[in-house]
Design a protein around this motif. Structure first.
Motif, short mmCIF file in Angstrom:
data_model
loop_
_atom_site.label_atom_id
_atom_site.label_comp_id
_atom_site.label_asym_id
_atom_site.label_seq_id
_atom_site.Cartn_x
_atom_site.Cartn_y
_atom_site.Cartn_z
N CYS A 1 8.00 -3.84 -5.97
CA CYS A 1 7.16 -4.12 -4.84
C CYS A 1 7.14 -2.63 -3.90
N ALA A 2 6.09 -2.52 -3.18
CA ALA A 2 5.87 -1.36 -2.03
C ALA A 2 5.17 -1.72 -1.00
N CYS A 3 5.59 -0.93 0.06
CA CYS A 3 4.63 -1.23 1.39
C CYS A 3 3.53 -0.29 1.58
N LEU A 4 2.41 -0.61 1.64
CA LEU A 4 1.29 0.22 2.18
C LEU A 4 0.91 0.25 3.75
N VAL A 5 1.01 1.56 4.40
CA VAL A 5 0.71 1.32 5.81
C VAL A 5 -0.86 2.16 5.72
N TRP A 6 -1.75 1.41 6.44
CA TRP A 6 -3.14 1.90 6.56
C TRP A 6 -3.14 2.33 8.18
N GLY A 7 -3.68 3.53 8.29
CA GLY A 7 -3.92 3.97 9.42
C GLY A 7 -5.22 5.08 9.74
N THR A 8 -5.23 5.79 10.74
CA THR A 8 -6.28 6.69 10.74
C THR A 8 -5.91 8.06 11.33
N ALA B 1 11.06 -12.77 -6.39
CA ALA B 1 11.30 -13.03 -5.06
C ALA B 1 12.08 -11.45 -4.57
N PHE B 2 11.77 -11.13 -3.12
CA PHE B 2 12.15 -10.16 -3.07
C PHE B 2 13.78 -9.83 -2.77
N ILE B 3 14.65 -8.78 -3.53
CA ILE B 3 15.81 -8.69 -3.31
C ILE B 3 16.12 -7.83 -1.90
N ALA B 4 15.41 -7.01 -1.71
CA ALA B 4 15.40 -6.28 -0.42
C ALA B 4 14.20 -6.08 -0.04
N ALA B 5 13.80 -5.94 1.16
CA ALA B 5 12.36 -5.74 1.82
C ALA B 5 12.08 -4.28 1.44
N PRO B 6 10.85 -4.17 1.17
CA PRO B 6 10.51 -2.55 1.00
C PRO B 6 10.54 -1.91 2.23
N GLN B 7 10.60 -0.54 2.04
CA GLN B 7 10.63 0.17 3.22
C GLN B 7 9.31 0.67 3.60
N PHE B 8 9.10 1.18 5.04
CA PHE B 8 7.79 1.87 5.53
C PHE B 8 7.96 3.28 4.72
N ASP C 1 9.88 -2.26 13.35
CA ASP C 1 11.12 -1.54 13.03
C ASP C 1 11.48 -1.87 11.29
N ARG C 2 10.69 -3.03 10.77
CA ARG C 2 10.60 -3.03 9.56
C ARG C 2 9.60 -4.02 8.88
N PRO C 3 9.12 -3.85 7.77
CA PRO C 3 8.24 -4.86 7.21
C PRO C 3 8.43 -6.21 7.35
N ALA D 1 -6.66 6.27 6.28
CA ALA D 1 -5.78 7.22 5.34
C ALA D 1 -4.60 5.79 4.94
N VAL D 2 -4.03 6.20 3.95
CA VAL D 2 -3.13 5.25 3.60
C VAL D 2 -1.72 5.89 3.25
N CYS D 3 -0.46 5.33 3.55
CA CYS D 3 0.75 6.00 3.12
C CYS D 3 1.34 5.20 2.29
N GLN D 4 2.08 5.57 0.95
CA GLN D 4 2.77 4.07 0.46
C GLN D 4 4.33 4.36 0.33
N GLY D 5 5.00 3.62 0.81
CA GLY D 5 6.58 3.47 0.62
C GLY D 5 6.88 3.64 -0.56
N PRO D 6 8.53 3.67 -0.66
CA PRO D 6 8.92 3.74 -1.98
C PRO D 6 8.80 2.30 -2.84
N SER D 7 8.70 2.23 -4.02
CA SER D 7 8.66 1.29 -4.87
C SER D 7 10.13 0.80 -5.12
N VAL D 8 10.60 -0.61 -4.89
CA VAL D 8 11.64 -1.10 -4.87
C VAL D 8 11.49 -2.40 -5.67
#
Length: 166
Positions: A72-79, A105-112, A161-163, A86-93
């Motif tokens: 899984c990974a977190c995608l941050v949408w913005g401008t 299930a999540f083992i750990a939450a993906p990071q921003f 502070d976290r997703p 624009a979109v920024c992709q966090g690390p895949s976990v």
């Protein structure tokens, strides 16, 4: 004599642009954006309907890295200050192993991800891929592809502070 502390410039989104996944790999917003980046007002962007999602990561400037099975990974949408989405992709976990098309299930939450200086976050989402799901590549893979689970976009004023994973 009192000391006056000059506040530093804020990066903040002033409206809920109501980001949602559109059809296939597109996105939709229903409100005109309004934001500041480091204290500077940005160029607003009107509502978007099934607009093509970005295909390049705003941090790296290259195509997004595919999110593979049981990850899984977190995608941050913005401008940007110029009003470009624009979109920024966090690390895949890794996630726990899923079952066929059901994500694990999540083992750990993906990071921003790290964010560029010229970027105001407006929403984020988490993408998970099942064991039998094809890899997910932002901007080209359909939100509803078999084995892909995308959380509803969380519209934000500032990056928390976290997703949120629940």
């Amino acid at each position: 004599m009192a000391t006056f502390d000059q506040p530093t410039g804020l990066t903040i989104n002033f409206v809920n642009a109501a980001f949602v996944a559109g059809t296939t790999s597109t996105y939709t917003t229903t409100v005109t954006t309004a934001f500041c980046i480091n204290g500077k007002f940005g160029t607003t962007l009107g509502a978007q309907t099934n607009t093509a999602s970005p295909t390049l990561d705003a941090v790296t400037g290259v195509a997004f890295t595919a999110i593979t099975s049981n990850n899984c990974a977190c995608l941050v949408w913005g401008t940007t200050l110029a009003g470009v989405i624009a979109v920024c992709q966090g690390p895949s976990v890794a996630t726990a192993a899923g079952v066929t098309t059901t994500v694990g299930a999540f083992i750990a939450a993906p990071q921003f991800p790290a964010l560029p200086e010229d970027f105001c976050p407006m929403a984020y989402q988490i993408v998970r891929v099942s064991p039998t799901g094809s890899s997910f590549t932002m901007g080209s893979t359909s939100w509803t592809a078999s084995g892909i689970t995308c959380t509803t976009m969380k519209n934000i004023a500032t990056l928390p502070d976290r997703p949120q994973i629940a």
